[in-house]
Design a protein around this motif. Structure first.
Motif, PDB file in Angstrom:
ATOM      1  N   ASP A 194     -20.351  -6.265   4.200  1.00  0.00           N
ATOM      2  CA  ASP A 194     -21.248  -7.383   3.802  1.00  0.00           C
ATOM      3  C   ASP A 194     -21.347  -7.495   2.179  1.00  0.00           C
ATOM      4  N   HIS A 195     -21.451  -6.282   1.726  1.00  0.00           N
ATOM      5  CA  HIS A 195     -21.485  -6.492   0.288  1.00  0.00           C
ATOM      6  C   HIS A 195     -20.148  -6.883  -0.441  1.00  0.00           C
ATOM      7  N   LEU A 196     -18.945  -6.113   0.252  1.00  0.00           N
ATOM      8  CA  LEU A 196     -17.734  -6.509  -0.508  1.00  0.00           C
ATOM      9  C   LEU A 196     -17.440  -8.281  -0.341  1.00  0.00           C
ATOM     10  N   GLN A 197     -17.514  -8.695   0.683  1.00  0.00           N
ATOM     11  CA  GLN A 197     -17.648 -10.184   0.806  1.00  0.00           C
ATOM     12  C   GLN A 197     -18.312 -11.005   0.170  1.00  0.00           C
ATOM     13  N   SER A 198     -19.423 -10.415  -0.063  1.00  0.00           N
ATOM     14  CA  SER A 198     -20.305 -11.181  -1.310  1.00  0.00           C
ATOM     15  C   SER A 198     -19.888 -11.081  -2.599  1.00  0.00           C
ATOM     16  N   LYS A 199     -18.864 -10.188  -3.024  1.00  0.00           N
ATOM     17  CA  LYS A 199     -18.211 -10.100  -4.131  1.00  0.00           C
ATOM     18  C   LYS A 199     -16.901 -10.769  -4.135  1.00  0.00           C
ATOM     19  N   ASN A 200     -16.631 -11.472  -3.110  1.00  0.00           N
ATOM     20  CA  ASN A 200     -15.327 -12.365  -3.160  1.00  0.00           C
ATOM     21  C   ASN A 200     -14.110 -11.485  -2.593  1.00  0.00           C
ATOM     22  N   VAL A 201     -14.463 -10.237  -1.996  1.00  0.00           N
ATOM     23  CA  VAL A 201     -13.322  -9.588  -1.510  1.00  0.00           C
ATOM     24  C   VAL A 201     -12.818 -10.394  -0.023  1.00  0.00           C
ATOM     25  N   GLU A 202     -11.526 -10.584  -0.032  1.00  0.00           N
ATOM     26  CA  GLU A 202     -10.830 -11.193   1.139  1.00  0.00           C
ATOM     27  C   GLU A 202     -10.663 -10.263   2.391  1.00  0.00           C
ATOM     28  N   VAL A 203     -11.436 -10.458   3.369  1.00  0.00           N
ATOM     29  CA  VAL A 203     -11.255  -9.506   4.577  1.00  0.00           C
ATOM     30  C   VAL A 203     -10.619 -10.491   5.759  1.00  0.00           C
ATOM     31  N   TYR A 204      -9.537  -9.896   6.297  1.00  0.00           N
ATOM     32  CA  TYR A 204      -8.689 -10.689   7.336  1.00  0.00           C
ATOM     33  C   TYR A 204      -8.849  -9.809   8.687  1.00  0.00           C
ATOM     34  N   TYR A 205      -9.469 -10.315   9.656  1.00  0.00           N
ATOM     35  CA  TYR A 205      -9.701  -9.508  10.957  1.00  0.00           C
ATOM     36  C   TYR A 205      -8.661 -10.034  11.784  1.00  0.00           C
ATOM     37  N   LYS A 206      -8.415  -9.300  12.721  1.00  0.00           N
ATOM     38  CA  LYS A 206      -7.167  -9.590  13.677  1.00  0.00           C
ATOM     39  C   LYS A 206      -5.937  -9.742  12.967  1.00  0.00           C
ATOM     40  N   HIS A 207      -5.669  -8.805  11.985  1.00  0.00           N
ATOM     41  CA  HIS A 207      -4.209  -8.947  11.197  1.00  0.00           C
ATOM     42  C   HIS A 207      -3.780  -7.632  11.088  1.00  0.00           C
ATOM     43  N   LYS A 208      -2.502  -7.363  11.733  1.00  0.00           N
ATOM     44  CA  LYS A 208      -1.886  -6.104  12.014  1.00  0.00           C
ATOM     45  C   LYS A 208      -0.963  -5.866  11.112  1.00  0.00           C
ATOM     46  N   ILE A 209      -0.730  -4.695  10.507  1.00  0.00           N
ATOM     47  CA  ILE A 209       0.330  -4.417   9.378  1.00  0.00           C
ATOM     48  C   ILE A 209       1.408  -4.041  10.260  1.00  0.00           C
ATOM     49  N   LYS A 210       2.731  -4.630   9.818  1.00  0.00           N
ATOM     50  CA  LYS A 210       3.982  -4.246  10.353  1.00  0.00           C
ATOM     51  C   LYS A 210       4.832  -3.187   9.575  1.00  0.00           C
ATOM     52  N   ASP A 211       4.703  -3.521   8.358  1.00  0.00           N
ATOM     53  CA  ASP A 211       5.836  -2.960   7.466  1.00  0.00           C
ATOM     54  C   ASP A 211       4.900  -2.962   5.868  1.00  0.00           C
ATOM     55  N   ILE A 212       5.503  -1.787   5.113  1.00  0.00           N
ATOM     56  CA  ILE A 212       5.221  -1.712   3.677  1.00  0.00           C
ATOM     57  C   ILE A 212       6.421  -1.179   3.225  1.00  0.00           C
ATOM     58  N   LYS A 213       6.718  -1.698   2.103  1.00  0.00           N
ATOM     59  CA  LYS A 213       7.832  -1.328   1.243  1.00  0.00           C
ATOM     60  C   LYS A 213       7.841  -1.636  -0.136  1.00  0.00           C
ATOM     61  N   ARG A 214       8.397  -0.876  -0.967  1.00  0.00           N
ATOM     62  CA  ARG A 214       8.268  -1.165  -2.712  1.00  0.00           C
ATOM     63  C   ARG A 214       9.440  -2.107  -2.809  1.00  0.00           C
ATOM     64  N   THR A 215       8.982  -2.930  -3.753  1.00  0.00           N
ATOM     65  CA  THR A 215       9.661  -3.852  -4.483  1.00  0.00           C
ATOM     66  C   THR A 215      10.348  -3.360  -5.716  1.00  0.00           C
ATOM     67  N   SER A 216      11.317  -4.236  -6.184  1.00  0.00           N
ATOM     68  CA  SER A 216      12.198  -3.831  -7.387  1.00  0.00           C
ATOM     69  C   SER A 216      10.925  -3.567  -8.621  1.00  0.00           C
ATOM     70  N   ASP A 217      10.135  -4.456  -8.717  1.00  0.00           N
ATOM     71  CA  ASP A 217       9.359  -4.285  -9.888  1.00  0.00           C
ATOM     72  C   ASP A 217       7.969  -3.186  -9.781  1.00  0.00           C
ATOM     73  N   GLY A 218       8.273  -2.191  -8.538  1.00  0.00           N
ATOM     74  CA  GLY A 218       7.510  -1.154  -8.421  1.00  0.00           C
ATOM     75  C   GLY A 218       6.042  -1.383  -7.809  1.00  0.00           C
ATOM     76  N   SER A 219       5.918  -2.785  -7.210  1.00  0.00           N
ATOM     77  CA  SER A 219       4.788  -3.239  -6.618  1.00  0.00           C
ATOM     78  C   SER A 219       5.106  -2.840  -4.901  1.00  0.00           C
ATOM     79  N   TRP A 220       4.062  -3.260  -4.144  1.00  0.00           N
ATOM     80  CA  TRP A 220       4.359  -2.988  -2.902  1.00  0.00           C
ATOM     81  C   TRP A 220       4.273  -4.317  -1.945  1.00  0.00           C
ATOM     82  N   GLU A 221       5.105  -4.490  -1.203  1.00  0.00           N
ATOM     83  CA  GLU A 221       5.096  -5.587   0.067  1.00  0.00           C
ATOM     84  C   GLU A 221       4.593  -5.138   1.236  1.00  0.00           C
ATOM     85  N   VAL A 222       3.736  -5.975   1.728  1.00  0.00           N
ATOM     86  CA  VAL A 222       3.117  -5.535   2.844  1.00  0.00           C
ATOM     87  C   VAL A 222       3.604  -6.874   3.921  1.00  0.00           C
ATOM     88  N   LYS A 223       4.087  -6.535   5.008  1.00  0.00           N
ATOM     89  CA  LYS A 223       4.067  -7.465   6.060  1.00  0.00           C
ATOM     90  C   LYS A 223       3.191  -7.450   7.115  1.00  0.00           C
TER      91      LYS A 223
END
Length: 327
Positions: A194-223
Motif C-alpha cells: 500500500d505504501h509503495l503504490q502511494s509512492k507511484n510504484v507500478e504493481v501488476y497482478y496476474k502477470h507471470k514471468i516467462k523468461d529473463i535474459k541479458r541484453t547487449s548493453d548489460g540490462s535485463w529483459e523480462v518476458k
C-alpha cells in the motif's frame, strides 16, 4: 531484443515480503528510481508470505535449537544463534523506522510479543538444553531466558502440553523467553505494498514471468505474460530482483548467471489448524520448538501457536509431519 520493450530502473518479481521490503528500502535511498512489480497472483502476500502459509515466527534463535550445535567437547557453539538474533534486531529497527515515519500504521496489526519456548525430553537432550541455556544467558541479546526441569513449573508454563503426561521415567525440560516475537508477514506485506503504490510504484497482478535474459548493453529483459488477456509484454531494467517464492530458483536459472548453477532446495511442508476456543487459547499462547525422540530424524521439528491477527481466526497452529510422533 524485442521491439516493444518498456524500460524501467528496477523490476521486482513477486509481491511478497522480500520484494515489499526491498522496494521500501529503495524508495528511501533512491526515490527517483522507477520500480515495477510483477506478481502472478491476484493480490500481494498471497503465497509464501501469507499468514496461513508460514509460521509467522520472528526468528531470533530464542527457541530454534538447530542454531546452537553441540561441539565434540560437549560445549555449545552459539555463534549462529547470535548472528541470527542480530539480523532480526535489524528487521525490528527497520519496522520501527517505517512506523515512526508513518509509512505504515498500527504496528499491532502485524507484530506482537509472544513467548518462545524450547521443550526437550530424555537425559541427553535435557543436558544439551541446560548447557545451551547457560551459554546464551551470558549474551545480552538473550537476557530474560528461563530454564526449568521442574515438572510443576512446566505445568505453569505449558499446561496443555503437560496435561496427562507420565514423567516417572523420563526427564523433561524447557526454556522460555517472554520477549519472543510473532510476525504476520502477510499483513506486513500488504501494508508495505500500500505504501509503495502511494509512492507511484507500478504493481501488476496476474502477470507471470516467462523468461529473463541479458541484453547487449548489460540490462535485463523480462518476458511477462498477462494472465487476464493472454498478451505477452517485454520490460527492461538495470536491475532485477527475484522474490518469487517457490518459483525463484527456476527463474534464477533462466538468467544464466554463474551464481544460478549448482543450487538446489528441498520442500518443507506442514499442516495448519485453527482454533476458535478462547479457553483453549489461553493455555497455549506461546511458540515452542521440540527435539525429536527418533535418532534417525536429523532435524528438529517445531510446533507453533500464533494469533493470526487479521484473518478473523483466533489462533493458528502449524507443525511439520515429524510431529506426528509422541514426545
Amino acid at each position: 531484443m524485442s521491439g516493444m520493450q518498456k524500460k524501467t530502473d528496477i523490476i521486482l518479481i513477486g509481491a511478497g515480503v522480500m520484494s515489499a521490503t526491498l522496494g521500501s528500502l529503495l524508495k528511501e535511498l533512491v526515490p527517483e528510481w522507477e520500480i515495477k512489480v510483477f506478481e502472478k497472483l491476484a493480490n500481494a502476500g498471497e503465497e509464501s508470505s501469507n499468514e496461513w502459509n508460514n509460521a509467522g515466527t520472528g526468528h531470533a534463535a530464542l527457541c530454534e535449537l538447530n542454531y546452537t550445535s553441540e561441539k565434540a567437547d560437549g560445549s555449545i557453539d552459539i555463534r549462529k544463534a547470535v548472528n541470527i538474533n542480530e539480523q532480526f534486531q535489524l528487521s525490528r529497527q527497520f519496522w520501527s523506522f517505517l512506523v515512526s515515519s508513518k509509512m505504515i500504521r498500527n504496528p499491532q496489526d502485524f507484530i506482537k510479543p509472544i513467548p518462545h519456548m524450547s521443550l526437550v525430553t530424555g537425559e541427553k537432550n535435557v543436558s544439551f538444553l541446560k548447557k545451551r541455556f547457560k551459554a546464551l544467558s551470558d549474551v545480552p541479546l538473550f537476557q530474560g531466558m528461563e530454564f526449568s526441569d521442574d515438572p510443576e513449573k512446566l505445568k505453569e508454563w505449558i499446561p496443555l502440553i503437560m496435561e496427562g503426561r507420565t514423567l516417572l521415567n523420563e526427564p523433561i525440560a524447557a526454556t522460555k523467553v517472554d520477549s519472543g516475537t510473532d510476525v504476520n508477514f502477510g499483513a506486513l506485506t500488504r501494508m508495505l505494498f500500500d505504501h509503495l503504490q502511494s509512492k507511484n510504484v507500478e504493481v501488476y497482478y496476474k502477470h507471470k514471468i516467462k523468461d529473463i535474459k541479458r541484453t547487449s548493453d548489460g540490462s535485463w529483459e523480462v518476458k511477462v505474460h498477462n494472465l487476464d488477456n493472454g498478451k505477452i509484454g517485454y520490460h527492461t531494467a538495470k536491475f532485477v530482483f527475484i522474490g518469487g517464492g517457490g518459483g525463484s530458483l527456476p527463474l534464477l536459472q533462466r538468467t544464466g548467471i554463474p551464481e544460478s548453477k549448482h543450487i538446489g532446495g528441498f520442500p518443507v511442508s506442514g499442516l495448519l489448524w485453527y482454533v476458535t476456543s478462547l479457553k483453549l487459547l489461553r493455555s497455549i499462547m506461546q511458540k515452542y520448538t521440540v527435539k525429536p525422540r527418533l535418532a534417525r530424524l536429523p532435524c528438529l521439528f517445531r510446533i507453533w501457536i500464533q494469533d493470526t491477527l487479521t484473518t478473523g481466526k483466533h489462533c493458528c497452529l502449524g507443525r511439520l509431519p515429524a510431529s506426528r510422533q509422541s514426545f
